[in-house]
Write a protein that holds these residues in place. Structure first.
Motif, short mmCIF file in Angstrom:
data_model
loop_
_atom_site.label_atom_id
_atom_site.label_comp_id
_atom_site.label_asym_id
_atom_site.label_seq_id
_atom_site.Cartn_x
_atom_site.Cartn_y
_atom_site.Cartn_z
N THR A 82 17.02 9.80 -13.15
CA THR A 82 17.85 10.96 -13.28
C THR A 82 17.05 11.99 -13.70
O THR A 82 16.17 12.11 -14.50
N VAL A 85 16.64 17.94 -17.58
CA VAL A 85 17.65 19.00 -17.92
C VAL A 85 16.95 20.13 -17.61
O VAL A 85 17.42 21.24 -16.86
N PRO A 88 16.55 19.93 -12.93
CA PRO A 88 17.58 19.28 -12.46
C PRO A 88 17.53 19.07 -11.04
O PRO A 88 18.19 18.06 -10.51
N ASP A 89 16.90 19.88 -10.31
CA ASP A 89 16.80 19.83 -8.86
C ASP A 89 15.38 19.28 -8.25
O ASP A 89 14.97 19.50 -7.21
N CYS A 126 14.68 15.62 -4.62
CA CYS A 126 16.01 15.64 -5.07
C CYS A 126 17.12 15.18 -4.31
O CYS A 126 17.30 15.32 -3.35
N SER A 129 21.82 17.10 -7.30
CA SER A 129 21.05 17.89 -8.25
C SER A 129 22.10 17.51 -9.62
O SER A 129 23.16 17.35 -9.96
N GLY A 130 21.07 17.68 -10.62
CA GLY A 130 21.37 16.99 -11.98
C GLY A 130 21.60 15.52 -12.06
O GLY A 130 21.81 15.07 -13.40
N LYS A 131 21.74 14.83 -11.14
CA LYS A 131 22.43 13.20 -11.26
C LYS A 131 21.18 12.33 -10.67
O LYS A 131 21.00 11.29 -11.13
#
Length: 290
Positions: A82, A85, A88-89, A126, A129-131
């Motif tokens: 993950t 923050v 995130p990318d 990535c 994005s963010g996940k």
């Protein structure tokens, strides 16, 4: 007469070997007077170098690098993480080096500069994005140590990244990342792949290094372990493929490096970068043919 000649030759070899063991510095300095080294190399020439890509079948990217007898094995394994923050990318790269501590610090420092300078775009790691993103574990193993460990370790790392292939993945019904293999590709047809084919990691430039011994008025490129042990002042120059200076390190020895000596080492490093680019290019071409 032939037998007597053979005995004399053997006796001379034994005397030379004994002199080398008892007075190693004097032995080497006698060669330096002739601008040559005990292994027959000119002072500014590196040892024979070879690269083999795909040395570890279970890794996503790997390479075996040999400089003389010094041998390093680098392997990259990808795992889903993950992203943070703050980024995130972006994915991330973790270095795990099984070599001596001094070289570990120097190598990690150079690799960190490699990532932060944009030579490796962490955004390429990535997935969503963010996940979800890739975490790349880079392991470097020293299989044989005979001088210039950092140069071989860095070369193996760069070659492993050049060989790295990012696998095809898809999202399952729970929104989790699933690796798409040949076995399950049929069952995943209804799911949209995050990436439709394996991706090669792009590198805008690649760092290579050359370690040089500085002894009196002499500069010896790519030292052996014997040379490193008796001539304590040495310098490692890291340049990228645009011949820009990435780092300049003096990892050991009490001596000082003059400005002219540093400049001469950089000139030798530029020639070495050109050699290593060609060796890496040939290794990649051989891999593509296979």
């Amino acid at each position: 007469m032939a037998a007597a000649s053979g005995t004399n030759d053997l006796s001379s070899e034994m005397e030379l070997d004994a002199f080398r063991r008892l007075f190693p510095l004097r032995f080497h300095e006698r060669h330096l007077l002739e601008s040559i080294r005990p292994d027959g190399r000119p002072l500014g020439r590196a040892r024979d170098t070879s690269l083999s890509l795909g040395a570890v079948a279970s890794a996503n990217g790997s390479a075996l690098a040999k400089i003389g007898c010094t041998t390093m094995l680098a392997a990259i394994k990808l795992e889903v993480m993950t992203p943070t923050v703050e980024a995130p990318d972006e994915g991330c790269i973790v270095n795990i080096c099984f070599i001596t501590s001094n070289f570990l610090v120097l190598l990690c420092c150079s690799l960190s500069k490699l990532y932060s300078s944009g030579m490796i775009d962490l955004k390429e790691l990535c997935l969503v994005s963010g996940k979800a993103a890739w975490m790349a574990y880079l392991d470097i193993y020293c299989l044989d140590a005979d001088g210039a460990l950092f140069d071989a370790a860095l070369l193996s790392a760069v070659a492993a990244f050049s060989h790295l292939q990012i696998p095809v993945v898809s999202l399952n019904d729970d929104g989790r990342i699933v690796l798409v293999s040949e076995e399950n590709s049929g069952s995943m047809k209804e799911k949209e792949p995050v990436n439709k084919e394996k991706i090669k990691l792009k590198m805008s430039s690649q760092p290579f290094s050359l370690t040089c011994i500085l002894h009196k008025n002499y500069i010896l490129a790519d030292p052996t372990s014997e040379e490193e042990s008796i001539m304590e002042t040495y310098l490692t120059v890291v340049l990228d493929t645009n011949y820009q200076l990435v780092s300049l390190n003096k990892p050991g020895g009490p001596g000082l490096a003059s400005t002219s000596s540093i400049q001469d080492c950089i000139v030798l490093a530029r020639k070495r970068v050109k050699e290593l680019q060609q060796i890496l290019g040939e290794a990649i071409s051989d891999m593509e043919v296979d």
